[in-house]
Design an enzyme around this catalytic site. Structure first.
Site, PDB file in Angstrom:
ATOM      1  N   GLU A 240      -0.233  -1.205   5.876  1.00  0.00           N
ATOM      2  CA  GLU A 240       0.618  -0.650   6.507  1.00  0.00           C
ATOM      3  C   GLU A 240       0.795   0.911   6.749  1.00  0.00           C
ATOM      4  O   GLU A 240       1.149   1.054   8.224  1.00  0.00           O
ATOM      5  CB  GLU A 240       2.170  -1.041   6.444  1.00  0.00           C
ATOM      6  CG  GLU A 240       3.506  -0.784   6.733  1.00  0.00           C
ATOM      7  CD  GLU A 240       4.057   0.793   6.680  1.00  0.00           C
ATOM      8  OE1 GLU A 240       4.279   0.799   7.886  1.00  0.00           O
ATOM      9  OE2 GLU A 240       3.852   1.411   5.743  1.00  0.00           O
TER      10      GLU A 240
ATOM     11  N   ASP B  15       0.989  -1.405   0.426  1.00  0.00           N
ATOM     12  CA  ASP B  15       0.000   0.386  -0.358  1.00  0.00           C
ATOM     13  C   ASP B  15       0.798   1.282   0.340  1.00  0.00           C
ATOM     14  O   ASP B  15       1.537   1.219   0.152  1.00  0.00           O
ATOM     15  CB  ASP B  15      -0.814   0.166   1.403  1.00  0.00           C
ATOM     16  CG  ASP B  15      -0.167   0.118   2.424  1.00  0.00           C
ATOM     17  OD1 ASP B  15       0.189  -0.664   2.963  1.00  0.00           O
ATOM     18  OD2 ASP B  15      -0.573   0.803   3.539  1.00  0.00           O
TER      19      ASP B  15
END
Length: 421
Positions: free
Chosen positions: A174, A100
């Site tokens: 994350e 991400d």
């Protein structure tokens, strides 16, 4: 073998650029930040790895209704080592990156499309000309991701087996707390991790490659909602101004928490705990209305010897005093609450990593602590020794984020050495 491994990595610039370019084309933004998650990026990466000979792959999908496909995927790739059964000093080598990325922010501050990699040749004082790649995510965390893939391919493409089994984790979520990433894996698939495993998280560092992060500050993100009574701007006597009460709360939290939890620790930079009011949600849309509700957020990074419970107790005391003073009610939620143990500076992973960094980059590494949270926290809390390291230009989250291809290749060599030794 080492010379052949290094030569292969030195000649993999085109492969690094290709993978960076394709990953950047596929924005992987959390639904919390207005995106669809990582599925498209993960599907591409899974197929790309298969096409390049890394076929031992498994997905662990965390359910998430807001995301594309209703999942947040976590992908693991395994490259078996020759000492697969050895547990004398450590188990396998995990290299954990995340798929991400954060949103681009104000796009008018970018010199190019954030989702299209731009190549530039720059002059570097250390190594002459370097290739620079610009785009959202190219450094955070695609530098670590691509380097880990190149390290693995440097063995598989040449028919070599690393000494240690390599396990690459490409995690979700994350950037907003890892609820659907490493935290979810630890909670639901703890059997993936062995106490003898060693973990490298290539998601933090410095431009020289000197800093190995061994500890993180505790993190509290809080969202405060103050409830008063809406009224006309000319009749404050008939209302209760939630904005005033919320502002007083923000200032008191900033000042009083900073004063109470005021120890210093030279391992960290800054070397003190921070308590910062940050995001502010809109209240009333017009000037002549006294707001009956006000919302703000705080980002708190706390030296690890202060427990989060201790800080939360003090927040509760201040909240109650503000409620009484202004005749309001205040509620708060915690979008992120994270505490982390530290890795011993003499742990095997730290010694091995330090030796590899010195060999590749000719610097003397030193242990540090950081204020930002990484995936290492979740693993440290279940007893694994983790190191957070890359040679990074620290352009993450900024407009015109960039990475130097030389750093990707150098980091891949360090990772390969970890697997060989």
């Amino acid at each position: 073998m080492k010379e052949k491994i290094f030569n292969w990595i030195n000649n993999s610039t085109d492969l690094a650029v290709e993978l960076e370019t394709e990953l950047t084309k596929r924005p992987a933004i959390s639904p919390d930040s207005g995106g669809e998650g990582e599925l498209e990026k993960c599907l591409f990466l899974e197929e790309w790895l298969k096409n390049h000979g890394i076929t031992q792959l498994k997905r662990y999908d965390a359910p998430e209704d807001r995301a594309k496909g209703k999942v947040r995927p976590n992908l693991i790739a395994i490259i078996n080592g020759s000492d697969e059964q050895s547990d004398t000093e450590s188990g396998c080598l995990w290299i954990m990156s995340h798929m991400d990325v954060v949103p681009p922010g104000e796009e008018n501050l970018w010199n190019s499309d954030p989702w299209k990699v731009v190549k530039e040749i720059i002059v570097n004082n250390d190594s002459g000309k370097s290739l620079k790649l610009i785009g959202r995510g190219v450094e955070d965390n695609q530098q670590g991701l691509v380097a880990s893939v190149l390290a693995a391919l440097s063995f598989t493409k040449q028919g070599f087996k690393p000494r240690r089994t390599i396990k690459l984790l490409f995690a979700a979520d994350e950037e907003v707390g890892s609820k659907y990433g490493i935290e979810w894996l630890v909670k639901n698939h703890a059997n993936l991790f062995n106490k003898n495993d060693m973990v490298l998280v290539p998601d933090g560092g410095d431009p020289k490659g000197e800093y190995i992060e061994i500890a993180e500050k505790n993190i509290i993100w809080a969202r405060f909602v103050t409830h008063g009574k809406q009224a006309h701007g000319s009749r404050p006597d008939t209302g209760v101004n939630a904005f005033i009460a919320g502002s007083d709360l923000a200032l008191r939290l900033f000042n009083e928490l900073s004063n109470k939890f005021n120890d210093r620790d030279s391992l960290f930079d800054p070397d003190y705990s921070t308590f910062q009011p940050t995001k502010k949600e809109p209240n009333v849309p017009n000037v002549n209305t006294i707001p009956g509700e006000d919302v703000f957020y705080m980002d708190m990074r706390i030296l690890p010897h202060y427990s989060t419970d201790l800080v939360l107790a003090e927040i509760e005391n201040i909240k109650k005093e503000i409620e009484k003073k202004y005749n309001v009610t205040i509620e708060y939620t915690l979008p992120q609450l994270m505490s982390s143990k530290a890795t011993d500076k003499d742990a095997f992973i730290i010694k091995l990593l330090s030796k590899a960094i010195t060999e590749v980059y000719d610097v003397q590494p030193k242990p540090v602590g950081i204020g930002g949270g990484t995936m290492a926290a979740a693993l440290r809390n279940i007893g694994l020794n983790c190191a957070v390291w890359t040679k990074t230009q620290e352009s993450l989250h900024q407009p015109n984020e960039y990475v130097l291809v030389d750093s990707i290749l150098g980091d891949a060599k360090v990772m390969a050495l970890l697997a060989m030794n």
